[in-house]
Design a protein around this motif. Structure first.
Motif, PDB file in Angstrom:
ATOM      1  N   ASN A 137       0.785  -1.229   0.000  1.00 25.01           N
ATOM      2  CA  ASN A 137       0.000   0.000   0.000  1.00 25.01           C
ATOM      3  C   ASN A 137       0.824   1.289   0.000  1.00 25.01           C
TER       4      ASN A 137
ATOM      5  N   ALA B 275      -2.510  -6.550  -1.074  1.00 29.12           N
ATOM      6  CA  ALA B 275      -3.470  -5.471  -1.305  1.00 29.12           C
ATOM      7  C   ALA B 275      -4.671  -5.660  -0.385  1.00 29.12           C
TER       8      ALA B 275
ATOM      9  N   THR C 188      -8.307  -5.500  -0.060  1.00 24.61           N
ATOM     10  CA  THR C 188      -9.445  -5.466  -0.984  1.00 24.61           C
ATOM     11  C   THR C 188     -10.783  -5.429  -0.263  1.00 24.61           C
TER      12      THR C 188
END
Length: 106
Positions: free
Chosen positions: A32, A86, A88
Motif C-alpha cells: 500500500n 493489497a 481489498t
C-alpha cells in the motif's frame, strides 16, 4: 518529501544477542505504500540479479495467514520480516501499535 538515510544492511549486536540482524526495506514497506529507492552507500543501484534473488527467496519463504473473521496477528518486527497484500475488503480495519524494546541492564 524525499530524504536519505544511511545504515548498515546488517548490524550487531542486537538487544537479543551478538548475531547480526538484517533489516530489509529493499522490497518496500508494503503493497500500500510507494517502494523506497535503496542504493549502495555510493548511490549505485542494486543489480537486477540481486533484487531478483531477494524477491525469489522472500517469495519461497513467505507464509500466508489463512484469515478468518475476528482473527488478529501480532508480529515482532525485530524477529521476522512481514508485509501485506493489497487490502481489498473495504470493511477491514488495521490496528497498529509500535513500541521500543530496550536492552536488559547489564
Amino acid at each position: 518529501m524525499r530524504y536519505s538515510f544511511r545504515t548498515p544492511a546488517a548490524s550487531t549486536p542486537t538487544v537479543f544477542g551478538p548475531r547480526p540482524s538484517f533489516a530489509n526495506s529493499i522490497l518496500g514497506p508494503s503493497f500500500n505504500y510507494e517502494k523506497p529507492t535503496i542504493t549502495f552507500a555510493d548511490t549505485t543501484e542494486l543489480p537486477a540479479p540481486l533484487l531478483a534473488e531477494v524477491e525469489e527467496v522472500t517469495a519461497r519463504l513467505t507464509e500466508n495467514l489463512d484469515w478468518q473473521d475476528g482473527d488478529a496477528a501480532v508480529i515482532d518486527n525485530t524477529r521476522v520480516m512481514h508485509g501485506r497484500r493489497a487490502i481489498t475488503d473495504p470493511d477491514r480495519t488495521i490496528y497498529n501499535a509500535l513500541s521500543y524494546i530496550e536492552a536488559p541492564a547489564a
